[in-house]
Write a protein that holds these residues in place. Structure first.
Motif, PDB file in Angstrom:
ATOM      1  N   ALA A  33     -20.048  -6.395  83.107  1.00  0.00           N
ATOM      2  CA  ALA A  33     -19.739  -7.149  84.839  1.00  0.00           C
ATOM      3  C   ALA A  33     -19.317  -5.774  84.291  1.00  0.00           C
ATOM      4  O   ALA A  33     -18.827  -5.516  86.602  1.00  0.00           O
ATOM      5  CB  ALA A  33     -18.832  -8.229  84.225  1.00  0.00           C
ATOM      6  N   ALA A  34     -18.608  -4.373  84.070  1.00  0.00           N
ATOM      7  CA  ALA A  34     -18.100  -3.167  84.979  1.00  0.00           C
ATOM      8  C   ALA A  34     -18.133  -2.608  86.243  1.00  0.00           C
ATOM      9  O   ALA A  34     -19.688  -2.987  85.836  1.00  0.00           O
ATOM     10  CB  ALA A  34     -17.396  -2.655  83.691  1.00  0.00           C
ATOM     11  N   PRO A  35     -17.549  -2.130  86.801  1.00  0.00           N
ATOM     12  CA  PRO A  35     -18.548  -1.731  87.933  1.00  0.00           C
ATOM     13  C   PRO A  35     -19.540  -0.422  87.878  1.00  0.00           C
ATOM     14  O   PRO A  35     -20.114  -0.462  88.436  1.00  0.00           O
ATOM     15  CB  PRO A  35     -16.854  -1.102  89.026  1.00  0.00           C
ATOM     16  N   ALA A  36     -19.411   0.263  86.277  1.00  0.00           N
ATOM     17  CA  ALA A  36     -19.813   1.247  86.112  1.00  0.00           C
ATOM     18  C   ALA A  36     -21.293   1.092  85.292  1.00  0.00           C
ATOM     19  O   ALA A  36     -21.834   2.137  85.340  1.00  0.00           O
ATOM     20  CB  ALA A  36     -19.203   2.134  85.171  1.00  0.00           C
ATOM     21  N   GLU A  37     -21.130   0.417  85.012  1.00  0.00           N
ATOM     22  CA  GLU A  37     -22.319  -0.453  84.422  1.00  0.00           C
ATOM     23  C   GLU A  37     -23.821  -0.778  85.541  1.00  0.00           C
ATOM     24  O   GLU A  37     -23.748  -0.935  86.475  1.00  0.00           O
ATOM     25  CB  GLU A  37     -22.642  -2.344  83.919  1.00  0.00           C
ATOM     26  N   ARG A  38     -24.791   0.065  85.029  1.00  0.00           N
ATOM     27  CA  ARG A  38     -25.985   0.680  85.665  1.00  0.00           C
ATOM     28  C   ARG A  38     -27.409  -0.844  85.702  1.00  0.00           C
ATOM     29  O   ARG A  38     -27.256  -1.111  83.997  1.00  0.00           O
ATOM     30  CB  ARG A  38     -27.268   1.883  84.952  1.00  0.00           C
ATOM     31  N   ARG A  39     -27.994  -1.090  85.755  1.00  0.00           N
ATOM     32  CA  ARG A  39     -28.673  -2.404  85.524  1.00  0.00           C
ATOM     33  C   ARG A  39     -30.195  -1.786  85.129  1.00  0.00           C
ATOM     34  O   ARG A  39     -30.838  -0.404  85.668  1.00  0.00           O
ATOM     35  CB  ARG A  39     -28.841  -2.781  86.605  1.00  0.00           C
ATOM     36  N   PHE A  40     -30.745  -2.705  84.129  1.00  0.00           N
ATOM     37  CA  PHE A  40     -32.150  -1.697  83.977  1.00  0.00           C
ATOM     38  C   PHE A  40     -33.007  -2.994  83.225  1.00  0.00           C
ATOM     39  O   PHE A  40     -32.713  -2.757  82.444  1.00  0.00           O
ATOM     40  CB  PHE A  40     -32.382  -1.095  82.938  1.00  0.00           C
ATOM     41  N   GLU A  41     -33.717  -3.790  84.006  1.00  0.00           N
ATOM     42  CA  GLU A  41     -34.207  -5.148  83.672  1.00  0.00           C
ATOM     43  C   GLU A  41     -35.837  -5.698  83.273  1.00  0.00           C
ATOM     44  O   GLU A  41     -35.775  -6.015  85.171  1.00  0.00           O
ATOM     45  CB  GLU A  41     -32.968  -6.440  83.897  1.00  0.00           C
ATOM     46  N   PRO A  42     -35.933  -4.639  83.403  1.00  0.00           N
ATOM     47  CA  PRO A  42     -37.820  -4.993  83.583  1.00  0.00           C
ATOM     48  C   PRO A  42     -38.114  -6.532  83.391  1.00  0.00           C
ATOM     49  O   PRO A  42     -37.734  -6.862  82.244  1.00  0.00           O
ATOM     50  CB  PRO A  42     -38.671  -4.124  83.149  1.00  0.00           C
ATOM     51  N   GLN A  43     -38.750  -7.548  84.359  1.00  0.00           N
ATOM     52  CA  GLN A  43     -39.309  -8.747  83.972  1.00  0.00           C
ATOM     53  C   GLN A  43     -40.964  -8.644  84.696  1.00  0.00           C
ATOM     54  O   GLN A  43     -41.098  -8.042  85.641  1.00  0.00           O
ATOM     55  CB  GLN A  43     -37.787 -10.104  85.418  1.00  0.00           C
ATOM     56  N   VAL A  44     -41.247 -10.133  84.142  1.00  0.00           N
ATOM     57  CA  VAL A  44     -42.732  -9.927  84.535  1.00  0.00           C
ATOM     58  C   VAL A  44     -42.712 -10.391  85.880  1.00  0.00           C
ATOM     59  O   VAL A  44     -42.145 -11.329  85.464  1.00  0.00           O
ATOM     60  CB  VAL A  44     -43.227 -10.666  83.499  1.00  0.00           C
ATOM     61  N   GLY A  45     -44.020  -9.350  86.912  1.00  0.00           N
ATOM     62  CA  GLY A  45     -43.609 -10.504  87.914  1.00  0.00           C
ATOM     63  C   GLY A  45     -45.074 -10.197  88.622  1.00  0.00           C
ATOM     64  O   GLY A  45     -45.690  -9.927  87.288  1.00  0.00           O
ATOM     65  N   GLY A  46     -45.028  -9.496  89.841  1.00  0.00           N
ATOM     66  CA  GLY A  46     -46.248  -9.700  89.953  1.00  0.00           C
ATOM     67  C   GLY A  46     -46.969  -8.240  89.836  1.00  0.00           C
ATOM     68  O   GLY A  46     -46.301  -7.311  89.204  1.00  0.00           O
ATOM     69  N   TRP A  47     -48.355  -8.125  90.072  1.00  0.00           N
ATOM     70  CA  TRP A  47     -49.151  -6.982  90.147  1.00  0.00           C
ATOM     71  C   TRP A  47     -48.816  -5.358  91.394  1.00  0.00           C
ATOM     72  O   TRP A  47     -49.126  -6.224  92.934  1.00  0.00           O
ATOM     73  CB  TRP A  47     -50.645  -7.537  89.794  1.00  0.00           C
ATOM     74  N   ARG A  48     -49.155  -4.493  91.312  1.00  0.00           N
ATOM     75  CA  ARG A  48     -49.196  -3.439  92.246  1.00  0.00           C
ATOM     76  C   ARG A  48     -50.100  -2.693  91.826  1.00  0.00           C
ATOM     77  O   ARG A  48     -50.966  -2.423  90.664  1.00  0.00           O
ATOM     78  CB  ARG A  48     -47.504  -2.487  91.899  1.00  0.00           C
TER      79      ARG A  48
END
Length: 376
Positions: A33-48
């Motif tokens: 939860a630290a502020p320096a943490e980056r986010r990378f969380e691909p989740q299955v969703g809609g098609w592009r």
């Protein structure tokens, strides 16, 4: 360049974290939860939906010219082909298949008198993110012949000798295929490294890499090591050759493509087949790319807050900002005067009377690739 190895503490932390999907590798719950943490969380969703355009123009005409361009040849739960169309001044042009494996490509042949051979290929496809549900095991059918094919050696991925020895050492104590894959993913991240000076995406000559101890390279090298090690211990695995299309939704510049100019955007990923889960996305090469190039300083610790989410997210998932062309090694270009095999088809290829063009030099072998997202 000397091989880069992480210290044992970092390796154990990052590898153990892959067994705990709710935690970022190497960090505690409080640290995530630290502020320096980056986010990378691909989740299955809609098609592009994307339209990818490749234009090739040959200025140095020497006899009859031929071109072979990759097209999307993967139909799956993360990618679907819509259409391929083309224009140009070729004498003959159309979709064809490699006679050895059946991989699809566009083949154009030009008359010797054509002063500037030109072809434009437009491929339309749909993609979406991938993310495995580790708790969703069921009955996943796959052709036994496909699994068998993805346990075989290739010209640059032998499965005996040092490859087998390394795979056995790296998976010592692993009981299941998932345990083996987790160990090998961590081993590649710990022992290999991204080498920006490697031409193109590399060659994937894993025997030489392991024998010399020089485990630097790019995606076709690094993921090839992972795939070869998996096959050597009986886990079906394959490289997936493709192209980044647009920026990452998570702000990672090294995991992005510039749709206006995709020169150098080719990227190879990997998959492993696990019982009850089917083909599962993997990409240790992109973990190493983020470690080496995402920040001004080379990050050596996979538990670093910039790297940790990527290491976790690419163990079982990837973003749908990328198109996969094919999964084939040792293919033959139909109609080519060069009867040898190619390690993979990820770039435009061509030849004339002077021989095979250098597909890794788009400023000499003139081609331009761009993409645009379509709204439906």
């Amino acid at each position: 360049m000397k091989n880069i190895r992480l210290d044992r503490r970092s390796l154990l932390a990052s590898t153990a974290a892959l067994a705990a999907p709710l935690l970022v590798p190497g960090l505690t719950r409080a640290q995530t939860a630290a502020p320096a943490e980056r986010r990378f969380e691909p989740q299955v969703g809609g098609w592009r939906t994307f339209e990818v355009t490749t234009t090739v123009q040959i200025a140095d005409v020497q006899g009859a010219t031929q071109l072979w361009l990759p097209v999307p040849d993967i139909e799956s739960d993360y990618q679907r082909s819509v259409d391929n169309s083309w224009t140009g001044n070729a004498r003959t042009i159309g979709l064809t298949r490699d006679p050895k494996h059946g991989v699809r490509m566009l083949h154009a042949a030009f008359a010797p008198e054509t002063t500037q051979p030109t072809v434009t290929l437009t491929s339309t496809l749909r993609t979406r993110n991938r993310a495995v549900d580790w708790n969703g095991r069921g009955t996943v059918a796959e052709d036994p012949a496909v699994l068998k094919a993805n346990l075989q050696p290739t010209e640059l991925k032998p499965l005996d000798g040092i490859v087998r020895k390394t795979a056995l050492e790296a998976t010592r104590g692993a009981k299941t295929d998932l345990d083996k894959v987790r160990a090998l993913y961590g081993w590649v991240v710990a022992h290999a490294y991204r080498e920006p000076k490697t031409r193109g995406c590399g060659t994937g000559d894993i025997k030489t890499m392991l024998e010399t101890g020089n485990l630097g390279g790019k995606c076709a090298d690094l993921n090839a090591v992972f795939v070869g090690l998996c096959r050597a211990v009986g886990v079906p695995a394959r490289d997936v050759y493709g192209l980044r299309l647009v920026p990452s939704a998570f702000g990672y510049k090294e995991l992005s493509g510039n749709p206006a100019n995709l020169k150098g955007a080719q990227h190879c990923r990997a998959e492993v087949h696990l019982a009850g889960l089917g083909w599962v996305a993997m990409d240790p090469a992109d973990v190493l790319k983020v470690m080496r190039q995402e920040t001004p300083d080379w990050i050596k610790d996979p538990a670093h807050p910039v790297v940790a989410p990527v290491m976790k997210g690419l163990f079982g998932g990837w973003e749908g900002n990328w198109v996969g062309w094919n999964t084939v090694n040792d293919l033959v270009l139909p109609g080519s005067a060069d009867t040898g095999t190619k390690s993979f088809l990820m770039y435009p290829n061509g030849e004339n009377a002077s021989g095979r063009f250098d597909e890794l030099a788009p400023d000499t072998f003139k081609y331009v690739i761009s993409a645009r997202e379509l709204t439906t």
